[in-house]
Enzyme design. Structure first.
Site, PDB file in Angstrom:
ATOM      1  N   ASN A  70       0.811  -1.227   0.000  1.00  0.00           N
ATOM      2  CA  ASN A  70       0.000   0.000   0.000  1.00  0.00           C
ATOM      3  C   ASN A  70       0.835   1.264   0.000  1.00  0.00           C
ATOM      4  O   ASN A  70       0.311   2.364   0.207  1.00  0.00           O
ATOM      5  CB  ASN A  70      -0.949   0.005   1.208  1.00  0.00           C
ATOM      6  CG  ASN A  70      -0.208  -0.022   2.536  1.00  0.00           C
ATOM      7  OD1 ASN A  70       1.012  -0.211   2.577  1.00  0.00           O
ATOM      8  ND2 ASN A  70      -0.933   0.165   3.615  1.00  0.00           N
TER       9      ASN A  70
ATOM     10  N   HIS B  56       4.037   7.660   1.034  1.00  0.00           N
ATOM     11  CA  HIS B  56       3.866   6.677   2.110  1.00  0.00           C
ATOM     12  C   HIS B  56       4.890   5.565   1.922  1.00  0.00           C
ATOM     13  O   HIS B  56       4.865   4.864   0.905  1.00  0.00           O
ATOM     14  CB  HIS B  56       2.437   6.116   2.040  1.00  0.00           C
ATOM     15  CG  HIS B  56       2.172   4.952   2.945  1.00  0.00           C
ATOM     16  ND1 HIS B  56       1.256   3.972   2.623  1.00  0.00           N
ATOM     17  CD2 HIS B  56       2.684   4.599   4.147  1.00  0.00           C
ATOM     18  CE1 HIS B  56       1.205   3.077   3.604  1.00  0.00           C
ATOM     19  NE2 HIS B  56       2.070   3.427   4.536  1.00  0.00           N
TER      20      HIS B  56
ATOM     21  N   ASN C 181       3.882   3.222  12.161  1.00  0.00           N
ATOM     22  CA  ASN C 181       4.227   1.889  12.691  1.00  0.00           C
ATOM     23  C   ASN C 181       5.513   2.054  13.487  1.00  0.00           C
ATOM     24  O   ASN C 181       6.604   1.967  12.921  1.00  0.00           O
ATOM     25  CB  ASN C 181       4.476   0.870  11.568  1.00  0.00           C
ATOM     26  CG  ASN C 181       3.222   0.354  10.929  1.00  0.00           C
ATOM     27  OD1 ASN C 181       2.121   0.563  11.436  1.00  0.00           O
ATOM     28  ND2 ASN C 181       3.360  -0.328   9.812  1.00  0.00           N
TER      29      ASN C 181
ATOM     30  N   HIS D 212      -4.502   6.107  11.042  1.00  0.00           N
ATOM     31  CA  HIS D 212      -3.413   6.344  10.079  1.00  0.00           C
ATOM     32  C   HIS D 212      -3.896   6.275   8.640  1.00  0.00           C
ATOM     33  O   HIS D 212      -3.113   6.472   7.709  1.00  0.00           O
ATOM     34  CB  HIS D 212      -2.288   5.334  10.294  1.00  0.00           C
ATOM     35  CG  HIS D 212      -2.507   3.978   9.675  1.00  0.00           C
ATOM     36  ND1 HIS D 212      -3.652   3.244   9.834  1.00  0.00           N
ATOM     37  CD2 HIS D 212      -1.688   3.220   8.891  1.00  0.00           C
ATOM     38  CE1 HIS D 212      -3.535   2.098   9.188  1.00  0.00           C
ATOM     39  NE2 HIS D 212      -2.357   2.061   8.602  1.00  0.00           N
ATOM     40  N   GLY D 213      -5.196   6.007   8.429  1.00  0.00           N
ATOM     41  CA  GLY D 213      -5.717   5.937   7.071  1.00  0.00           C
ATOM     42  C   GLY D 213      -7.138   5.417   7.086  1.00  0.00           C
ATOM     43  O   GLY D 213      -7.828   5.463   8.103  1.00  0.00           O
ATOM     44  N   ALA D 214      -7.572   4.908   5.952  1.00  0.00           N
ATOM     45  CA  ALA D 214      -8.936   4.393   5.857  1.00  0.00           C
ATOM     46  C   ALA D 214      -9.077   3.027   6.523  1.00  0.00           C
ATOM     47  O   ALA D 214     -10.121   2.702   7.081  1.00  0.00           O
ATOM     48  CB  ALA D 214      -9.363   4.308   4.390  1.00  0.00           C
ATOM     49  N   GLY D 215      -8.028   2.215   6.473  1.00  0.00           N
ATOM     50  CA  GLY D 215      -8.100   0.873   7.059  1.00  0.00           C
ATOM     51  C   GLY D 215      -8.740  -0.114   6.101  1.00  0.00           C
ATOM     52  O   GLY D 215      -9.766   0.169   5.484  1.00  0.00           O
TER      53      GLY D 215
ATOM     54  N   LYS E  81       1.700   3.664  -7.335  1.00  0.00           N
ATOM     55  CA  LYS E  81       1.619   2.576  -6.351  1.00  0.00           C
ATOM     56  C   LYS E  81       2.860   1.703  -6.391  1.00  0.00           C
ATOM     57  O   LYS E  81       3.436   1.461  -7.462  1.00  0.00           O
ATOM     58  CB  LYS E  81       0.385   1.701  -6.620  1.00  0.00           C
ATOM     59  CG  LYS E  81      -0.888   2.221  -5.969  1.00  0.00           C
ATOM     60  CD  LYS E  81      -0.868   1.998  -4.468  1.00  0.00           C
ATOM     61  CE  LYS E  81      -2.182   2.489  -3.839  1.00  0.00           C
ATOM     62  NZ  LYS E  81      -2.142   2.363  -2.372  1.00  0.00           N
TER      63      LYS E  81
END
EC number: 6.5.1.8
Length: 402
Positions: A166, A184, A276, A331-334, A401
Site C-alpha cells: 500500500n 507513504h 508503525n 493512520h488511514g482508511a483501514g 503505487k
C-alpha cells in the site's frame, strides 16, 4: 457523531480496558484486542482507532502502552512506516490536462516494488550518518547479513525507494486548489530484516521463560532481558532510516516533476510522521513504551497525515491530545477486506470506475489496492472528531503505487 465503545470495562481477570473509536470492527480484531489487553505489561488501557482491522498478532489501528517491555510483532516488520507531505506554490490550474507525463517522471525517479537505485554512491549522502550504527548492528547480529541479499549495499540503494503493497506517491489538490506531494513508505528491506529477527528472538525468549501467551506474535522483551537493549537500538535505527527514506524520496519527486511543471517552490510545513513505531512517552502518571501499529501521534497542536484509498480524499490534521486515544488517531482508511479477497471480488473495470479522474495504474496488478477494499475515509474521520481537527482536505490527481 463520534463513536466510542469499551471492552473489559469491569473486567476482574487482569485484563485492561480497550477503548475503541468505532463500531465497524471484525470479531477477529476484537479477539486480538482482548488478547493484547490481557498482557501483564499493558499500562492503563489499549486504544483502537476508527480504521482498526485484524493484523498479525497485534491489531492494525491499535495503540499499546506497555511498562518496561515492548512487543516486537506489534511494531511489525515495516518499522517506521509512515507519511510525508509538502504543499507547493503551484495551483491546480497550472497542472497539464494530461498528467501521465508527471506520473511517468515520478516512476522514473523513484524505484517502486522490490526495485532499488542502481548506483550505491547516489544514496550515500543520506546514509552516511546511519552507516556506523548499522555496521555495529551487523556485528552484534550477523544473522541480519544472511537475511538480505548484499545487505551492505542494498540498504543504501533502497534509500529513496517506495516499496510495494500500500505504499504510494501522490500529487494532490487541496480545498484552496494548492498542489501537494504526499507519499507513504517505511524502512524497506533492512527494517523488514530487523523486525523479523527480533520477532523470532522474542518468541524464543518467551519459551525460555515459560510465559503463556494467547498468541505467539504477542511475545515481548522486558527491560533487563538479554535482547531488550539490542531491540531498542535496532528499532530506533530503522525508524530514523524510514524518516530519511521519505525525505530522500520527496526530494527525488520534487526534482522529477519540476521538469514537467511551471516553476514552483515548497510552501508551508513539511510533515513527516511514522504510523508503525514505538517510542517512550508519559501517559496516566507513568513513563511507558507506546507502540502505534497503524496509528499516528495526535498530541494537541501536532500536525499529521491521514490518507484515504487511491480514489478517495486524504487529510492533513491537527491533534487534539485526546487522553482516551492515548494522544493518537487513525493512520488511514483501514482495510475492509484482505488483498486476496479484493482480487477475487473486483475486476479491472471496477478499478477504472473507482479511480476515475486519477492518473494511476489500473491493471490487475493493483486491484488489491482498489478503493472498495478499504473503509470509508469520511466515516473514519467522523468517528475521530474528538481526536483531530481537519486542517486541509486533499484529493489525489496522480497516484504511483508500489
Amino acid at each position: 457523531m463520534p463513536v466510542q465503545m469499551e471492552l473489559n470495562k469491569n473486567a476482574r481477570d487482569g485484563h485492561k480496558p480497550v477503548k475503541i473509536f468505532t463500531r465497524d470492527i471484525e470479531n477477529s480484531a476484537l479477539t486480538q484486542l482482548k488478547n493484547i489487553a490481557g498482557l501483564p505489561i499493558v499500562h492503563g488501557h489499549v486504544a483502537a482507532m476508527p480504521d482498526v482491522h485484524t493484523g498479525i498478532g497485534a491489531t492494525v489501528g491499535s495503540v499499546i502502552p506497555t511498562r518496561e517491555a515492548i512487543i516486537p510483532a506489534a511494531v511489525g516488520v515495516d518499522i517506521g512506516c509512515g507519511m510525508n507531505a509538502v504543499r507547493l506554490s503551484l495551483r491546480a490550474s497550472q497542472l497539464p490536462d494530461n498528467l501521465r507525463g508527471v506520473r511517468e517522471a515520478i516512476e522514473r525517479a523513484v524505484p517502486v516494488g522490490a526495485g532499488a537505485h542502481k548506483k550505491v554512491s547516489a544514496r550515500m549522502g543520506s546514509c552516511q550518518r546511519l552507516a556506523p550504527e548499522l555496521n555495529h548492528l551487523f556485528e552484534k547480529h550477523p544473522v541480519l547479513l544472511k537475511m538480505m541479499r548484499q545487505p551492505q549495499e542494498t540498504w543504501v540503494r533502497q534509500m529513496g525507494t517506495l516499496g510495494s503493497g500500500n505504499h504510494f506517491i501522490e500529487v494532490c489538490i487541496d480545498e484552496s486548489d494548492y498542489v501537494w506531494i504526499m507519499l507513504h513508505s517505511g524502512s524497506r528491506g533492512i527494517g523488514n530484516a530487523i523486525g523479523r529477527h527480533f520477532i523470532r528472538l522474542a518468541r524464543k525468549d518467551m519459551t525460555r521463560h515459560q510465559q503463556q501467551l494467547p498468541d505467539k506474535d504477542l511475545a515481548y522483551f522486558t527491560e533487563g532481558s538479554e535482547c531488550f537493549d539490542d531491540y531498542i537500538e535496532a528499532v530506533d535505527w530503522a525508524q530514523r532510516y524510514a524518516g530519511l527514506n521519505r525525505r530522500e524520496m520527496m526530494g527525488l519527486v520534487v526534482r522529477a516533476i519540476a521538469l514537467q511543471l511551471p516553476p514552483f517552490t515548497a510552501i508551508g510545513e513539511a510533515i513527516n510522521c511514522h504510523h508503525n513505531y514505538v517510542q517512550k512517552e508519559a501517559h496516566f502518571g507513568a513513563d511507558v513504551y507506546v507502540t502505534r501499529k497503524g496509528a499516528i501521534s495526535a498530541r494537541k497542536g501536532e500536525l499529521g497525515i491521514i490518507p484515504g484509498s487511491m480514489g478517495a480524499k486524504s487529510y492533513i490534521v491537527r491533534g487534539k491530545g485526546n487522553a482516551d486515544a492515548l494522544c493518537s488517531c487513525a493512520h488511514g482508511a483501514g482495510r475492509r477486506m484482505s488483498r486476496s479477497a479484493a482480487r477475487r471480488r473486483f475486476s479491472r473495470r471496477d478499478m477504472e470506475a473507482q479511480t476515475q479522474g486519477v492518473e494511476c495504474r489500473k491493471d490487475k496488478g493493483v486491484i488489491d489496492e482498489i478503493p472498495g477494499a478499504y473503509k470509508d475515509i469520511d466515516q473514519v474521520m467522523e468517528n475521530q472528531r474528538d481526536l483531530v481537527e481537519v486542517v486541509h482536505t486533499l484529493k489525489q490527481v496522480v497516484c504511483v503505487k508500489g
